[in-house]
Structures are given as C-alpha cells and as structure tokens.
Design a protein around this motif. Structure first.
Motif, PDB file in Angstrom:
ATOM      1  N   LEU A 274      -4.025  36.293  43.572  1.00  0.00           N
ATOM      2  CA  LEU A 274      -4.897  36.515  42.419  1.00  0.00           C
ATOM      3  C   LEU A 274      -4.653  37.895  41.815  1.00  0.00           C
ATOM      4  O   LEU A 274      -4.641  38.059  40.601  1.00  0.00           O
ATOM      5  CB  LEU A 274      -6.370  36.376  42.832  1.00  0.00           C
ATOM      6  N   ALA A 275      -4.454  38.899  42.670  1.00  0.00           N
ATOM      7  CA  ALA A 275      -4.241  40.259  42.175  1.00  0.00           C
ATOM      8  C   ALA A 275      -3.321  40.990  43.134  1.00  0.00           C
ATOM      9  O   ALA A 275      -3.299  40.715  44.334  1.00  0.00           O
ATOM     10  CB  ALA A 275      -5.570  41.004  42.052  1.00  0.00           C
ATOM     11  N   ARG A 276      -2.544  41.906  42.594  1.00  0.00           N
ATOM     12  CA  ARG A 276      -1.648  42.723  43.415  1.00  0.00           C
ATOM     13  C   ARG A 276      -1.572  44.115  42.818  1.00  0.00           C
ATOM     14  O   ARG A 276      -1.716  44.302  41.602  1.00  0.00           O
ATOM     15  CB  ARG A 276      -0.245  42.098  43.512  1.00  0.00           C
ATOM     16  N   ARG A 277      -1.348  45.091  43.696  1.00  0.00           N
ATOM     17  CA  ARG A 277      -1.156  46.468  43.258  1.00  0.00           C
ATOM     18  C   ARG A 277       0.071  47.002  43.993  1.00  0.00           C
ATOM     19  O   ARG A 277       0.034  47.236  45.196  1.00  0.00           O
ATOM     20  CB  ARG A 277      -2.379  47.339  43.581  1.00  0.00           C
ATOM     21  N   PRO A 278       1.202  47.184  43.287  1.00  0.00           N
ATOM     22  CA  PRO A 278       2.416  47.682  43.942  1.00  0.00           C
ATOM     23  C   PRO A 278       2.199  49.067  44.535  1.00  0.00           C
ATOM     24  O   PRO A 278       1.376  49.864  44.045  1.00  0.00           O
ATOM     25  CB  PRO A 278       3.445  47.720  42.808  1.00  0.00           C
ATOM     26  N   LEU A 279       2.943  49.350  45.569  1.00  0.00           N
ATOM     27  CA  LEU A 279       2.817  50.647  46.220  1.00  0.00           C
ATOM     28  C   LEU A 279       3.175  51.780  45.270  1.00  0.00           C
ATOM     29  O   LEU A 279       2.669  52.896  45.390  1.00  0.00           O
ATOM     30  CB  LEU A 279       3.726  50.686  47.458  1.00  0.00           C
ATOM     31  N   THR A 280       4.030  51.495  44.297  1.00  0.00           N
ATOM     32  CA  THR A 280       4.405  52.521  43.318  1.00  0.00           C
ATOM     33  C   THR A 280       3.221  52.944  42.453  1.00  0.00           C
ATOM     34  O   THR A 280       3.256  54.001  41.828  1.00  0.00           O
ATOM     35  CB  THR A 280       5.533  51.996  42.409  1.00  0.00           C
ATOM     36  N   GLU A 281       2.174  52.107  42.401  1.00  0.00           N
ATOM     37  CA  GLU A 281       0.993  52.444  41.600  1.00  0.00           C
ATOM     38  C   GLU A 281      -0.146  52.999  42.452  1.00  0.00           C
ATOM     39  O   GLU A 281      -1.262  53.183  41.960  1.00  0.00           O
ATOM     40  CB  GLU A 281       0.498  51.200  40.856  1.00  0.00           C
ATOM     41  N   ALA A 282       0.128  53.261  43.741  1.00  0.00           N
ATOM     42  CA  ALA A 282      -0.948  53.675  44.639  1.00  0.00           C
ATOM     43  C   ALA A 282      -1.609  54.971  44.186  1.00  0.00           C
ATOM     44  O   ALA A 282      -2.847  55.089  44.203  1.00  0.00           O
ATOM     45  CB  ALA A 282      -0.407  53.820  46.067  1.00  0.00           C
ATOM     46  N   GLU A 283      -0.814  55.941  43.765  1.00  0.00           N
ATOM     47  CA  GLU A 283      -1.401  57.214  43.328  1.00  0.00           C
ATOM     48  C   GLU A 283      -2.249  57.029  42.072  1.00  0.00           C
ATOM     49  O   GLU A 283      -3.318  57.637  41.933  1.00  0.00           O
ATOM     50  CB  GLU A 283      -0.279  58.238  43.082  1.00  0.00           C
ATOM     51  N   GLU A 284      -1.761  56.196  41.167  1.00  0.00           N
ATOM     52  CA  GLU A 284      -2.532  55.927  39.946  1.00  0.00           C
ATOM     53  C   GLU A 284      -3.845  55.230  40.273  1.00  0.00           C
ATOM     54  O   GLU A 284      -4.904  55.567  39.719  1.00  0.00           O
ATOM     55  CB  GLU A 284      -1.687  55.063  39.009  1.00  0.00           C
ATOM     56  N   VAL A 285      -3.789  54.261  41.192  1.00  0.00           N
ATOM     57  CA  VAL A 285      -5.010  53.563  41.598  1.00  0.00           C
ATOM     58  C   VAL A 285      -5.979  54.534  42.259  1.00  0.00           C
ATOM     59  O   VAL A 285      -7.198  54.484  42.024  1.00  0.00           O
ATOM     60  CB  VAL A 285      -4.665  52.403  42.565  1.00  0.00           C
ATOM     61  N   ALA A 286      -5.447  55.456  43.086  1.00  0.00           N
ATOM     62  CA  ALA A 286      -6.309  56.440  43.755  1.00  0.00           C
ATOM     63  C   ALA A 286      -7.041  57.309  42.739  1.00  0.00           C
ATOM     64  O   ALA A 286      -8.244  57.578  42.880  1.00  0.00           O
ATOM     65  CB  ALA A 286      -5.470  57.298  44.693  1.00  0.00           C
ATOM     66  N   GLY A 287      -6.325  57.727  41.701  1.00  0.00           N
ATOM     67  CA  GLY A 287      -6.975  58.519  40.663  1.00  0.00           C
ATOM     68  C   GLY A 287      -8.065  57.755  39.949  1.00  0.00           C
ATOM     69  O   GLY A 287      -9.141  58.297  39.653  1.00  0.00           O
ATOM     70  N   LYS A 288      -7.816  56.474  39.695  1.00  0.00           N
ATOM     71  CA  LYS A 288      -8.813  55.634  39.023  1.00  0.00           C
ATOM     72  C   LYS A 288     -10.060  55.468  39.887  1.00  0.00           C
ATOM     73  O   LYS A 288     -11.194  55.596  39.399  1.00  0.00           O
ATOM     74  CB  LYS A 288      -8.181  54.271  38.726  1.00  0.00           C
ATOM     75  N   VAL A 289      -9.853  55.189  41.188  1.00  0.00           N
ATOM     76  CA  VAL A 289     -10.995  54.979  42.085  1.00  0.00           C
ATOM     77  C   VAL A 289     -11.795  56.262  42.254  1.00  0.00           C
ATOM     78  O   VAL A 289     -13.035  56.248  42.272  1.00  0.00           O
ATOM     79  CB  VAL A 289     -10.500  54.457  43.451  1.00  0.00           C
ATOM     80  N   GLU A 290     -11.102  57.377  42.362  1.00  0.00           N
ATOM     81  CA  GLU A 290     -11.801  58.644  42.610  1.00  0.00           C
ATOM     82  C   GLU A 290     -12.607  59.111  41.400  1.00  0.00           C
ATOM     83  O   GLU A 290     -13.465  59.981  41.525  1.00  0.00           O
ATOM     84  CB  GLU A 290     -10.788  59.707  43.031  1.00  0.00           C
ATOM     85  N   ARG A 291     -12.317  58.557  40.221  1.00  0.00           N
ATOM     86  CA  ARG A 291     -13.117  58.913  39.039  1.00  0.00           C
ATOM     87  C   ARG A 291     -14.457  58.192  39.018  1.00  0.00           C
ATOM     88  O   ARG A 291     -15.340  58.535  38.237  1.00  0.00           O
ATOM     89  CB  ARG A 291     -12.319  58.594  37.762  1.00  0.00           C
ATOM     90  N   ASP A 292     -14.607  57.196  39.882  1.00  0.00           N
ATOM     91  CA  ASP A 292     -15.891  56.498  40.007  1.00  0.00           C
ATOM     92  C   ASP A 292     -16.755  57.286  40.999  1.00  0.00           C
ATOM     93  O   ASP A 292     -16.404  57.396  42.178  1.00  0.00           O
ATOM     94  CB  ASP A 292     -15.655  55.080  40.523  1.00  0.00           C
ATOM     95  N   PRO A 293     -17.879  57.874  40.566  1.00  0.00           N
ATOM     96  CA  PRO A 293     -18.674  58.739  41.460  1.00  0.00           C
ATOM     97  C   PRO A 293     -19.110  58.039  42.744  1.00  0.00           C
ATOM     98  O   PRO A 293     -19.090  58.628  43.821  1.00  0.00           O
ATOM     99  CB  PRO A 293     -19.885  59.131  40.594  1.00  0.00           C
ATOM    100  N   VAL A 294     -19.493  56.768  42.635  1.00  0.00           N
ATOM    101  CA  VAL A 294     -19.969  56.047  43.823  1.00  0.00           C
ATOM    102  C   VAL A 294     -18.832  55.846  44.818  1.00  0.00           C
ATOM    103  O   VAL A 294     -18.962  56.110  46.012  1.00  0.00           O
ATOM    104  CB  VAL A 294     -20.588  54.694  43.418  1.00  0.00           C
ATOM    105  N   LEU A 295     -17.687  55.389  44.303  1.00  0.00           N
ATOM    106  CA  LEU A 295     -16.547  55.150  45.192  1.00  0.00           C
ATOM    107  C   LEU A 295     -16.004  56.453  45.759  1.00  0.00           C
ATOM    108  O   LEU A 295     -15.589  56.517  46.924  1.00  0.00           O
ATOM    109  CB  LEU A 295     -15.441  54.401  44.440  1.00  0.00           C
ATOM    110  N   ALA A 296     -15.999  57.509  44.936  1.00  0.00           N
ATOM    111  CA  ALA A 296     -15.506  58.810  45.409  1.00  0.00           C
ATOM    112  C   ALA A 296     -16.367  59.317  46.565  1.00  0.00           C
ATOM    113  O   ALA A 296     -15.852  59.847  47.562  1.00  0.00           O
ATOM    114  CB  ALA A 296     -15.502  59.818  44.265  1.00  0.00           C
ATOM    115  N   ALA A 297     -17.678  59.137  46.454  1.00  0.00           N
ATOM    116  CA  ALA A 297     -18.575  59.559  47.538  1.00  0.00           C
ATOM    117  C   ALA A 297     -18.300  58.739  48.796  1.00  0.00           C
ATOM    118  O   ALA A 297     -18.301  59.263  49.923  1.00  0.00           O
ATOM    119  CB  ALA A 297     -20.023  59.406  47.099  1.00  0.00           C
ATOM    120  N   GLY A 298     -18.044  57.442  48.608  1.00  0.00           N
ATOM    121  CA  GLY A 298     -17.750  56.589  49.762  1.00  0.00           C
ATOM    122  C   GLY A 298     -16.460  56.998  50.453  1.00  0.00           C
ATOM    123  O   GLY A 298     -16.380  57.035  51.688  1.00  0.00           O
ATOM    124  N   LEU A 299     -15.422  57.322  49.673  1.00  0.00           N
ATOM    125  CA  LEU A 299     -14.146  57.733  50.258  1.00  0.00           C
ATOM    126  C   LEU A 299     -14.251  59.096  50.927  1.00  0.00           C
ATOM    127  O   LEU A 299     -13.579  59.364  51.925  1.00  0.00           O
ATOM    128  CB  LEU A 299     -13.066  57.749  49.180  1.00  0.00           C
TER     129      LEU A 299
END
Length: 697
Positions: free
Chosen positions: A165-190
């Motif tokens: 259904l969905a995939r995220r290549p390893l080459t996009e891992a840093e980009e995904v990390a930046g996106k997740v960390e911009r979410d205050p709730v998720l950033a606090a969880g991480l």
C-alpha cells in the motif's frame, strides 16, 4: 468524456469510460480508477477537466508519471512541469516503473469502446470494480496479476510479488525524518524514545525491550513486534527478539489444545515475505490488508495478522536488520503516518542496537583476552619450572654457554638434531634473562605455508588479502619486549628471509597491507636441524641473514653423545607419566635400562620420552619395566649386551665398560680411521679423541 484502455499492466485489456469532471487513479480502493500494479502509488494521479481540456496531475507518486505524445515524444510530469500536463487526443499515460510502466491509452471519443453500465436515472458510469488479490477474477484478466516466484523459507510457499500500500525508500529516510520531526506531537514522542533507549544502557536485551515499548507507545494499532538482525551480511538474518503488547501477551502465552492442556505459544517471528520485500526494495513497506496483500504466506495466515509494517534498521545506506510490526487484533489498518514514524524510530533504534552489540563484542573480546593471558601465564610458569636434565660433560658444556648469553641482545642460533630439546634451551635462555617477565613466543617455520607465515610473523591489515576480515597483530608485535623463537629457520623461503633480515637490522615491522612501519623490541632465538653453512653454499639460505643469526651458535649434542643422561631422563619421564596416569611404576630393571642406554636413539630425547610414555601405558601397576616390554628395535641390543657382559656394579662403571667396548668395535669396523669412526658414532673427531684419551685407547 474521456476513455482509457489499459495497454500494459495487471489489468491489460480493461477499458474505462469516465464522465466526471475530476477523478483519481491509484492502487487504493477509494480511487475512481483502481489499478493494482505494485509500483503505482496508493493515490498516483488525478485527472480533471478545465474548460475544454483535460489536465493530468501527478500526486507526488513514488515512481513518477510520463505522457507519450502521438509523435513519440515524452513529457515528464515532474517538478519542472509543476506535476501537471495537458492530455491530448491519442496520448498514452506511462505510470510508475520507468522500465515496465502501466500504459493507458487516452481517447476523447468512446465510439470504439464498449460502453460502461450507467446507473438508472443517469449519473456517472460505474467504474469496473477491481478486487485486489491473486485470482483471475481479481485481476480482470485470465492470468491474473503478474507475479514473481521466490524460494520457500521458514515454511512459506513460493510467493507472488505482493501488493504494497505504501513504501518509503531508504534514500528518503532523512527527508521523512525531517517531516516527522516537524510534527510537535511526534517529535515529543521520538524524544521520549531517545531518552528511553539511553536509559537502557548497553545491555542488548534491555535495548530490545525499550524499542518494543517505544513502538507500542507510538503505534496504538501495533500488537506484536519482531526484530531481525544481520550477522554482517544482509542475506543472513535471524529473529533475535519478539514481543507482544502487554494487553495482548496473556492470550499469546499459552494455547489450550483439544484435551484442555495449555502449551506455550509459538515464538513471535518476522515473516520471510516481508523481510525479503524490505531488503530487495531497500525501503520501508506497509501492507494494509495482510491476509489479502500477502495471501499465501503461511506465517501471515497462521498468525492471523491484519496489517503489517516492515522497516529497515538503517544507518546511512547500510541495513543492519529489520523491524516488523503487526496488528493482529483489529480490523483497522496501519496508515502511511505509522510507516513514517516507525522508519524514523528505526534510525534511533539502530544506533542503540549497534552500540549494545559493540559493547557485547568488546566484553567477549576482553574475556577471551583474559583467558588467553591466563593460559600464557600458566604456560610461562610451567616453562620456568622445567629444569634441564643432564649430568654428562657435553650437556654441562651447553648449560655453561647458555649462562654466558642470557643477558645479552645477541641472536642465538641453536643447532642440533630433531628431538634434542632446542625449544627447551631457548626457553631456558628467556627465563634466565631480564626479559623473563615478557612473553616467550615460539613459531615453527616448517609448520606453516610461506603465504601464511608472513602474516603470522608480521601481521596484516583488514582487507589486505582474501580472508583478512580484521586487523591481526604479528608475532613480532605480540612478543614486543620479550623473546621470539623461530624453530626450523632453514625452512623459510628466500623472500621471507629478506623481510626477516630487515626486521633484525631496523627493528621495525610492516604488517601486510599497512603503509607504516612499527617499532618492535624483540630478541630473536632460532633453531635448525640443518647445516646452515651447507644451505648458504647451495643458495637456499641468504648469506647476510646467516651472519645476522649466527652471532652466538649453540650446538646441542645428540642423545647418543650423552648416554650418561639416558638413565636420568628415563627416570624423569617415568615419574612424569606415572603421576599423570595415576599408575605407580617402581622403575626399570637393570637389563631394561642397559638396553635403553645401548640403543642409538635416532629420535633423541623426544623418542625416549615417547617410548617411556608407551611403557607406562603397557606395564602393570606396581610392576617394574622389563626388557620384553621394550619396542622391538630396542631389544635388538640384547645380543650385544651378552657379548659385552659388563661386570656387575655401579651404573656409571657398567656404562663406561659398554662405551669402551663400542669405541673399540667402531675403530675395528673402520680400520682405525678416526674420521669415519666419529661420523658413524655421530660425534666430532675432537669428541672421539677425548673419549679415546679417557679410556686410554
């Protein structure tokens, strides 16, 4: 109205007629046009009407989209085009994989197409329902969706290329990390994850448990988790940890069979199908409807998994393992947000796991080093307690030479036949020197091929040759500050002799594959049973190395040259092996001892030790060793003893009578030629003269 015909892909041959002003294309069931091909995104593209034109818009799909015009030219619908392009009559849409795209032929006239059913009362035509799965009915074609077979693993049958259904290549891992960390709730969880893993320290099991707790906190739908780690190769993985959410652990602990007895549940393991997909695509993958998307995978069906995520444990571009997260108790599906959160968490988890694994390896290495140090120290202590045995003049002369050379840096070359105890004398030189507190390292140059001997002596760097999977210290570095004993030095090749000469001259070694020299302080002792002078003359030994090694030569006499010591040595070995075997043996009879003394001992002290060992095994407890127990080659001296017939008395006197007889007999055999007599007896001409003078001959 716009019409499509699937020219390539899983629904090849299918036709669509659409009248809506806007509709979407993708793999997810909510799209107006559902295409099951795995390399398409869940919402791949949108087509909408603007005035009298149809606009194609790529919805930031993973593998992209292209338009092929009638003239064959390609239009890339990417960022440079604003992800939009006008569709013209006769265009072809190329969706997904650039090498094997799904191709849709476009037409603004439906006269050549079979009309689709229009619901009563008008409205938009019904889009053909696309059932996801592997049956021919699901694919809309007789053969069904395209598939690829994979080898069976862990009890799973050969699998198709399962739908993701969905995939995220390893080459996009840093980009995904930046996106997740911009979410205050998720950033606090991480951040909480990072702190939790930090508190777990360097205990690997505690780190695994911390990862499981973090996953269950951040992914409310997750019920089970499995962690697989590599052993250095991505192709070799094993499940090292499995856990269930606490609320789910009780029913998983035991299962009742038909008889009502409770048995332990099967361990939680990762699915081979998911692992292979993560590794082959080097991406995090989400199977939203596992029973349907992974139909045929025994581990999925047996565990009743509803939805599943597999993410790589990543560090840069390297994959160190895989985390599999399952939902087994709810019909709800994981979302792409869950996939992205788990991918970011995996990056933090990898660092914690690798630190714990490194600590574990270091601890094991330290334990191994301590064990090796204990062994080496015990061996050194045994070496120091071994005293050389012998009272003969020839052996006492050797001990005097040893005393003179112990506290010098001179290289000592010990010569003698095989089995005369050359390593024992080398160890004696070391233990009596100022280097006694450092290591004594021995290497038999004849026991190792030249290709390996260089690595043994000088060491090597990781990757310097096939099989060099780590750095290795050579014996010169191991023995730094101590003594290195090179036995059978005459067996060394000329190429290796040149490198040894450089070490002796410069005091430096360079490991194989290294670029820098390393200083070492090692005293060299060597031994040989060959004549190095003869080897030099025949070109098999370097003359310059010969002079460097033979600074102080010591020649060990053969056992037949020190017959006075045979009785002492025999008694020593008898005591050693009778104690070792816990078998009391009083000693030798005089006849047996006389035959031992008369034997020529071509194998020298080593042969005598082996013979006494065999005798202790053979003799009955509390019984003396008699002549009939001796090896046949030694009993051949019985007739000779009858001819000599020494008078009864002290052992020394009888030995002198035997020796005198043998000297006279040897001179007679060679017509009085003393040179040939000395060669036959295995002694020097000067030694023969001394013995003749001793007996007045």
């Amino acid at each position: 109205m716009i019409a499509f015909e699937v020219l390539s892909g899983g629904l090849r041959g299918q036709r669509f007629l659409l009248r809506d002003a806007s509709f979407t294309i993708g793999r997810a069931p909510h799209n107006n046009v559902v295409l099951p091909d795995v390399h398409l995104s869940s919402e791949h593209a949108q087509i909408f009407r603007e005035d009298d034109k149809y606009i194609f818009k790529d919805l930031r799909s993973t593998n992209g989209s292209r338009l092929q015009r009638r003239d064959g030219s390609l239009v890339y619908v990417d960022a440079t085009a604003g992800f939009e392009s006008v569709i013209c009559e006769g265009d072809r849409l190329l969706l997904g994989d650039p090498l094997d795209p799904v191709i849709l032929g476009c037409s603004f006239s439906a006269t050549q197409l079979e009309p689709l059913a229009v619901p009563p009362g008008g409205g938009s035509p019904t889009v053909p329902a696309i059932q996801l799965g592997r049956s021919s009915a699901a694919s809309g074609s007789p053969s069904g969706a395209s598939s690829k077979s994979a080898p069976s693993e862990a009890g799973e049958a050969a699998e198709p290329e399962h739908r993701v259904l969905a995939r995220r290549p390893l080459t996009e891992a840093e980009e995904v990390a930046g996106k997740v960390e911009r979410d205050p709730v998720l950033a606090a969880g991480l951040l909480a994850v990072s702190k939790r893993l930090g508190r777990r320290g360097l205990d690997l099991q505690a780190v695994f448990e911390g990862i499981a707790e973090s996953v269950f906190d951040l992914l409310p739908l997750a019920t089970h988790l499995a962690i697989e780690l590599t052993d250095g190769s991505e192709g070799k993985m094993a499940t090292v940890f499995g856990a269930a959410r606490k609320s789910e652990s009780k029913p998983d602990l035991t299962k009742a069979d038909k008889s009502g007895e409770h048995k332990p549940a099967l361990p939680i393991r990762a699915s081979r199908a998911v692992i292979r997909r993560v590794l082959s695509e080097r991406a995090a993958v989400l199977f939203a409807n596992a029973p349907q998307d992974l139909a045929g995978a025994a581990s999925i069906m047996g565990a009743r998994i509803q939805s599943i995520i597999g993410v790589p444990l990543w560090e840069g571009d390297d994959i160190r393992g895989v985390i599999q997260c399952d939902n087994r108790s709810s019909a709800a599906m994981f979302r792409e947000r869950d996939l992205e959160v788990l991918l970011v968490l995996a990056g933090q988890a990898t660092l914690a796991i690798e630190n714990a694994r490194l600590h574990q390896r270091l601890r094991l290495a330290e334990e191994q080093l301590r064990a090796e140090n204990r062994y080496l120290k015990s061996r050194e202590e045994k070496r120091r307690t071994v005293e050389p045995i012998g009272q003969s003049p020839a052996f006492r002369d050797v001990l005097k030479q040893v005393t003179k050379v112990t506290d010098t840096r001179a290289t000592v070359c010990i010569e003698g036949e095989t089995g005369t105890g050359k390593e024992l004398i080398a160890g004696l030189i070391h233990t009596q020197s100022s280097r006694r507190d450092k290591l004594f390292v021995a290497q038999n140059c004849a026991a190792v091929p030249d290709t390996l001997l260089e690595s043994e002596l000088f060491g090597h760097k990781k990757g310097s040759f096939t099989g060099a999977d780590s750095d290795k210290k050579g014996l010169f570095e191991v023995a730094d500050g101590g003594t290195l004993f090179l036995d059978e030095i005459g067996e060394m090749s000329l190429g290796l002799q040149a490198k040894l000469l450089r070490v002796l001259q410069e005091g430096e070694v360079r490991p194989i594959g290294a670029t820098q020299q390393r200083k070492v302080d090692v005293r060299i002792l060597c031994a040989t049973n060959r004549s190095l002078e003869k080897e030099v003359a025949e070109g098999r030994f370097r003359q310059d190395l010969y002079y460097r090694l033979k600074v102080y030569p010591i020649r060990l006499p053969a056992l037949r040259e020190r017959r006075e010591d045979i009785g002492l040595l025999a008694d020593h070995f008898l005591a050693k092996y009778s104690h070792e075997m816990k078998k009391p043996v009083p000693g030798f009879t005089s006849e047996a001892l006389a035959q031992l003394v008369a034997y020529n001992w071509p194998g020298n002290v080593r042969e005598l030790e082996n013979e006494v060992h065999r005798l202790v095994i053979q003799v009955e407890p509390e019984a003396f060793i008699t002549p009939e127990l001796l090896a046949p080659r030694m009993r051949q001296a019985e007739g000779l003893m009858d001819r000599i017939a020494p008078q009864k008395g002290q052992l020394k006197d009888m030995m002198e009578e035997v020796e005198r007889f043998l000297l006279i007999q040897a001179l007679k055999d060679h017509g009085g030629n003393k040179t040939r007599t000395a060669e036959t007896l295995g002694i020097t001409r000067e030694g023969l003269h001394k013995k003749l003078a001793k007996f007045g001959l």
